[in-house]
Write a protein that holds these residues in place. Structure first.
Motif, PDB file in Angstrom:
ATOM      1  N   ARG A 291       2.079   6.407  -7.248  1.00 26.55           N
ATOM      2  CA  ARG A 291       1.009   7.244  -7.805  1.00 26.55           C
ATOM      3  C   ARG A 291       1.306   8.724  -7.624  1.00 26.55           C
ATOM      4  NH1 ARG A 291      -4.330   3.744  -5.845  1.00 26.55           N
ATOM      5  NH2 ARG A 291      -4.396   2.366  -7.672  1.00 26.55           N
TER       6      ARG A 291
ATOM      7  N   LYS B  50       0.808  -1.224   0.000  1.00 28.61           N
ATOM      8  CA  LYS B  50       0.000   0.000   0.000  1.00 28.61           C
ATOM      9  C   LYS B  50       0.841   1.274   0.000  1.00 28.61           C
ATOM     10  CE  LYS B  50      -4.337  -1.743   1.930  1.00 28.61           C
ATOM     11  NZ  LYS B  50      -5.308  -1.647   3.052  1.00 28.61           N
TER      12      LYS B  50
ATOM     13  N   LYS C 273       0.354  -2.038 -13.435  1.00 30.16           N
ATOM     14  CA  LYS C 273      -1.040  -1.847 -13.823  1.00 30.16           C
ATOM     15  C   LYS C 273      -1.747  -0.860 -12.906  1.00 30.16           C
ATOM     16  CE  LYS C 273      -5.329  -4.391 -14.738  1.00 30.16           C
ATOM     17  NZ  LYS C 273      -5.981  -5.735 -14.753  1.00 30.16           N
ATOM     18  N   LEU C 274      -1.492  -0.963 -11.597  1.00 30.05           N
ATOM     19  CA  LEU C 274      -2.190  -0.111 -10.622  1.00 30.05           C
ATOM     20  C   LEU C 274      -1.698   1.334 -10.644  1.00 30.05           C
ATOM     21  CD1 LEU C 274      -2.344  -2.531  -7.560  1.00 30.05           C
ATOM     22  CD2 LEU C 274      -4.303  -1.626  -8.827  1.00 30.05           C
ATOM     23  N   THR C 275      -0.441   1.550 -11.007  1.00 28.32           N
ATOM     24  CA  THR C 275       0.150   2.883 -10.878  1.00 28.32           C
ATOM     25  C   THR C 275       0.550   3.527 -12.204  1.00 28.32           C
ATOM     26  OG1 THR C 275       2.417   2.034 -10.663  1.00 28.32           O
ATOM     27  CG2 THR C 275       1.098   2.188  -8.643  1.00 28.32           C
TER      28      THR C 275
ATOM     29  N   ARG D 251       1.472  -6.234 -11.376  1.00 24.06           N
ATOM     30  CA  ARG D 251       0.378  -5.638 -10.603  1.00 24.06           C
ATOM     31  C   ARG D 251       0.667  -4.175 -10.293  1.00 24.06           C
ATOM     32  NH1 ARG D 251      -0.318 -10.502  -6.135  1.00 24.06           N
ATOM     33  NH2 ARG D 251      -1.442 -11.985  -7.465  1.00 24.06           N
ATOM     34  N   LEU D 252       1.889  -3.896  -9.844  1.00 24.38           N
ATOM     35  CA  LEU D 252       2.253  -2.510  -9.522  1.00 24.38           C
ATOM     36  C   LEU D 252       2.205  -1.625 -10.761  1.00 24.38           C
ATOM     37  CD1 LEU D 252       5.230  -3.075  -7.041  1.00 24.38           C
ATOM     38  CD2 LEU D 252       3.023  -2.030  -6.502  1.00 24.38           C
TER      39      LEU D 252
ATOM     40  N   ILE E 281       2.404   1.696  -3.493  1.00 25.74           N
ATOM     41  CA  ILE E 281       1.431   2.143  -4.507  1.00 25.74           C
ATOM     42  C   ILE E 281       1.167   3.637  -4.362  1.00 25.74           C
ATOM     43  CG2 ILE E 281      -0.984   1.937  -5.233  1.00 25.74           C
ATOM     44  CD1 ILE E 281      -0.770  -1.068  -4.435  1.00 25.74           C
ATOM     45  N   LYS E 282       1.000   4.092  -3.132  1.00 24.96           N
ATOM     46  CA  LYS E 282       0.777   5.520  -2.882  1.00 24.96           C
ATOM     47  C   LYS E 282       1.965   6.340  -3.361  1.00 24.96           C
ATOM     48  CE  LYS E 282      -0.277   8.769   0.864  1.00 24.96           C
ATOM     49  NZ  LYS E 282      -0.524   8.914   2.337  1.00 24.96           N
TER      50      LYS E 282
END
Length: 324
Positions: A198, A191, A237-239, A234-235, A194-195
């Motif tokens: 971003r 978490k 794709k998410l960011t 995953r990272l 990811i923050k």
């Protein structure tokens, strides 16, 4: 680390002065002193100690020999043994130079380093993208992390696992956090990463650790199924972060550090998690095949097996312990 602040706490406390830590403090002081020693003179230490460590570090060298036999079956036993000795030399020389991060200026560290592929970092920055540096466990991994931090393309972050020594843990992570870098405890999860990504930061991602069966998928690495964390796709794709391979090298002949940065095959991620994790492993293979002496072959990279709960190396290690 607190629940609200997952950044590793490097503050000093009186417990670090306990006599059980005095040996570690002495080691930190020695590293600081070695940081002032000319590289050519300091490197002689590695030349002298490497054969001794290969001879007496039976458990670690069993793991390294096993890994080298799996990953480089085309080499003769003599060639793999020579590679093991060179790997040990590079490891000692790099460890002995760690104090440079504490006592030398950013300008000195920069002139000690050759960076290839920095244009990929600049391209991501110009596009407004964050970057995930995919960094295999080479001996020079911390040194070249400092070069990235000194160049300040964006705020950096990484994750760590606590060392056995509280003093060395604090010292190493203070160095990793210089220049405003964030060092997160691995137990904090993804978490905070990811923050951070971003928000436009960079992440120093270690792709080759064995996190066990439950967190991993099995994909080939040098032809053998390896428990591999599928976090990179995953990272990304998410960011929306750009993944870049990065290998940190110590060149014994030129007495300098080298940093090789390369993009992963495009498109990445593709949407197929297993395929993307395999592509990451293949990219690590490509770099290590070119610079095999730089890698920490003493790690239990194949520890978790798909068909048994016993660690891959454990049976032989038990025999070594009984003989010791």
């Amino acid at each position: 680390m607190s629940q609200n602040d997952p950044i590793f706490d490097t503050s000093f406390h009186r417990g670090l002065l306990h006599p059980r830590h005095w040996g570690a403090w002495l080691g930190v002081g020695l590293l600081h002193l070695l940081g002032y020693v000319p590289a050519r003179l300091r490197d002689r230490l590695g030349d002298v100690l490497a054969p001794l460590l290969v001879r007496f570090s039976k458990k670690q060298c069993y793991i390294a020999r096993t890994n080298l036999e799996i990953c480089f079956p085309q080499l003769t036993p003599e060639a793999r043994e020579a590679l093991l000795h060179k790997c040990m030399r590079v490891g000692i020389k790099t460890f002995a130079s760690f104090g440079e991060l504490s006592v030398r200026s950013p300008e000195y560290l920069e002139q000690r380093t050759l960076v290839t592929g920095w244009e990929h970092v600049e391209a991501a920055k110009e596009a407004g993208k964050s970057v995930i540096f995919v960094v295999p466990h080479t001996w020079a991994i911390d040194f070249c992390g400092r070069i990235i931090a000194n160049r300040k393309p964006f705020p950096m972050s990484t994750m760590m696992k606590s060392a056995k020594s509280e003093v060395f843990d604090r010292y190493i992570n203070m160095e990793r956090g210089r220049g405003g870098g964030h060092v997160y405890e691995r137990s904090a999860g993804l978490k905070p990463i990811i923050k951070h990504l971003r928000a436009g930061g960079g992440f120093y991602y270690l792709p080759d650790q064995d996190h066990g069966r439950e967190a991993s998928i099995f994909v080939p690495f040098f032809g053998m199924d390896k428990a591999t964390l599928p976090a990179l796709p995953r990272l990304c794709k998410l960011t929306g972060a750009v993944p870049l391979m990065m290998l940190a090298i110590y060149n014994e002949d030129r007495l300098r550090y080298e940093l090789v940065i390369e993009p992963l095959p495009d498109p990445y991620p593709s949407g197929d998690m297993t395929h993307d994790t395999l592509v990451m492993n293949q990219s690590v293979e490509s770099l290590l095949t070119r610079y095999p002496e730089q890698y920490m072959w003493f790690l239990k990279i194949f520890h978790t097996r798909p068909d048994t709960d016993e660690g891959f190396y454990e049976h032989e290690i038990r025999k070594i312990r009984r003989r010791s």
